[in-house]
Design a protein around this motif. Sequence first.
Motif, short mmCIF file in Angstrom:
data_model
loop_
_atom_site.label_atom_id
_atom_site.label_comp_id
_atom_site.label_asym_id
_atom_site.label_seq_id
_atom_site.Cartn_x
_atom_site.Cartn_y
_atom_site.Cartn_z
N MET A 1 0.85 -1.19 0.00
CA MET A 1 0.00 0.00 0.00
C MET A 1 0.89 1.25 0.00
SD MET A 1 -3.42 0.39 0.14
CE MET A 1 -4.02 -0.97 1.14
N GLN A 2 0.59 2.18 -0.89
CA GLN A 2 1.33 3.44 -0.94
C GLN A 2 0.44 4.58 -0.43
OE1 GLN A 2 1.69 1.11 -3.69
NE2 GLN A 2 3.49 0.56 -2.48
N THR A 3 1.06 5.55 0.21
CA THR A 3 0.34 6.67 0.80
C THR A 3 0.82 7.99 0.22
OG1 THR A 3 0.03 5.46 2.88
CG2 THR A 3 -0.25 7.85 2.96
N LEU A 4 -0.11 8.84 -0.16
CA LEU A 4 0.15 10.22 -0.55
C LEU A 4 -0.53 11.11 0.48
CD1 LEU A 4 -0.63 10.02 -4.40
CD2 LEU A 4 1.61 9.84 -3.29
N GLN A 12 -4.57 6.57 0.04
CA GLN A 12 -3.86 5.30 -0.03
C GLN A 12 -4.26 4.55 -1.29
OE1 GLN A 12 -4.63 3.32 3.81
NE2 GLN A 12 -2.51 3.81 4.36
N VAL A 13 -3.26 3.87 -1.90
CA VAL A 13 -3.46 3.11 -3.13
C VAL A 13 -2.78 1.76 -2.98
CG1 VAL A 13 -3.30 3.15 -5.64
CG2 VAL A 13 -3.30 5.31 -4.39
N LEU A 20 -7.39 2.61 -5.84
CA LEU A 20 -7.52 3.59 -4.77
C LEU A 20 -8.22 2.94 -3.58
CD1 LEU A 20 -7.08 6.67 -4.21
CD2 LEU A 20 -9.37 7.04 -5.15
N HIS A 21 -7.65 3.11 -2.37
CA HIS A 21 -8.18 2.43 -1.20
C HIS A 21 -8.74 3.36 -0.14
CE1 HIS A 21 -7.43 -2.08 -0.77
NE2 HIS A 21 -7.42 -1.82 -2.05
N SER A 22 -8.32 4.62 -0.14
CA SER A 22 -8.78 5.50 0.94
C SER A 22 -8.56 6.95 0.54
CB SER A 22 -8.02 5.20 2.23
OG SER A 22 -8.37 6.09 3.27
N ILE A 23 -9.54 7.80 0.90
CA ILE A 23 -9.41 9.25 0.77
C ILE A 23 -9.93 9.85 2.08
CG2 ILE A 23 -10.06 11.33 -0.50
CD1 ILE A 23 -10.84 9.53 -2.86
N ILE A 24 -9.03 10.41 2.85
CA ILE A 24 -9.42 10.95 4.16
C ILE A 24 -9.14 12.45 4.20
CG2 ILE A 24 -8.89 10.95 6.63
CD1 ILE A 24 -8.38 7.98 6.44
N GLU A 29 -13.58 9.54 6.16
CA GLU A 29 -13.32 8.70 5.00
C GLU A 29 -14.37 8.95 3.93
OE1 GLU A 29 -11.70 6.91 2.48
OE2 GLU A 29 -10.75 5.96 4.25
N TYR A 30 -13.91 9.34 2.75
CA TYR A 30 -14.82 9.62 1.64
C TYR A 30 -15.01 8.42 0.72
CZ TYR A 30 -15.06 14.62 2.65
OH TYR A 30 -15.31 15.84 3.24
N LEU A 31 -14.04 7.51 0.69
CA LEU A 31 -14.11 6.37 -0.22
C LEU A 31 -14.72 5.16 0.50
CD1 LEU A 31 -13.12 5.83 -3.19
CD2 LEU A 31 -11.24 4.56 -2.15
N TRP A 32 -15.62 4.48 -0.19
CA TRP A 32 -16.22 3.25 0.32
C TRP A 32 -15.13 2.24 0.66
CZ3 TRP A 32 -19.92 0.83 2.56
CH2 TRP A 32 -20.15 -0.53 2.36
N GLN A 33 -15.29 1.51 1.76
CA GLN A 33 -14.24 0.64 2.26
C GLN A 33 -14.43 -0.85 1.97
OE1 GLN A 33 -11.09 1.83 3.89
NE2 GLN A 33 -11.98 3.21 2.37
N GLY A 34 -15.32 -1.17 1.04
CA GLY A 34 -15.35 -2.52 0.49
C GLY A 34 -16.01 -3.58 1.34
#
Length: 291
Positions: A1-4, A12-13, A20-24, A29-34
């Motif tokens: 997992m990479q973090t920007l 996180q990607v 794409l795994h996370s947008i905070i 948290e804006y992105l659905w977590q699966g």
Amino acid sequence: MQTLENDILTVQVSEHGAELHSIIKDGTEYLWQGDPAYWGRRSPVLFPIVGSVWEKRYRVQGKEFGLGQHGFARDMDFQLVSQTEDEVRYRLESSDETLKKYPFQFVLEIAYRLHGNCIDVIWDVENPSSQDLYFQIGAHPAFNYPDYSMEKKERGFLEFDRREDLECIRIKEKGCVDVEARYPLEIPADGLLPLASDTFDAIDTIMLQDAQVKEVKMYRADRTPWLKMTFDAPVIGIWSPPGKVAPFICLEPWYGRCDSAGYEGEYQDKDWINRLAPGEKFHSVYTVEIC
């Protein structure tokens, strides 16, 4: 997992699917977590098809191949090419494995660039072979409904950069569409399309093609902005799992879409197919702005 990360967003990607795994932002948290109870993915990349091919089969120069919905890239491990403070880039290349189900050589690079409160999602496709390359590519990011409550019917609103004369097409059968049937998308006078817990129960997916819109804004139920997506793709799909009262909605810019129901022609003649001559490259960017 990479973090920007910057002073506004943390993103996180994953190398698996270059997804794409996370947008905070501000701890939210804006992105659905699966959660697989609703849908087990977060933001898969769709390649080399978008949606379904008829009967899960397609033809190249008369030879038939099988391919599942949305293709295979989302289920493959990409190579991490580079990472800087504000950008990460991944690569997937054709292989003996991919050539068995998709007889084209390709180089697919996916990058994520962070700037301010925005994320650019960058797609680059290159044809390294001596034959034409045909492909589709699309996005499938799922965004959490703000202030979600299963007890409340209201979910928020969408706003497009066009309000009048919008027409949708819909899934007819086996994941494929009836292109002859067009349905008006009625936008209220205030420009905000209401979203409710049952919005997608009857229609499954809202599909707008022919570049009718290039921008979608998402609002909370109190009409304050949540996020905005801008894109150049000619088709956008909008989806949430029918009948599940799901906590998220997908905003999906596509360079392609599923087959027309009953389509049995050649892959290269599909609707919304992209062609690259030997050595040519395709480049596209869509942007998610967190409000």
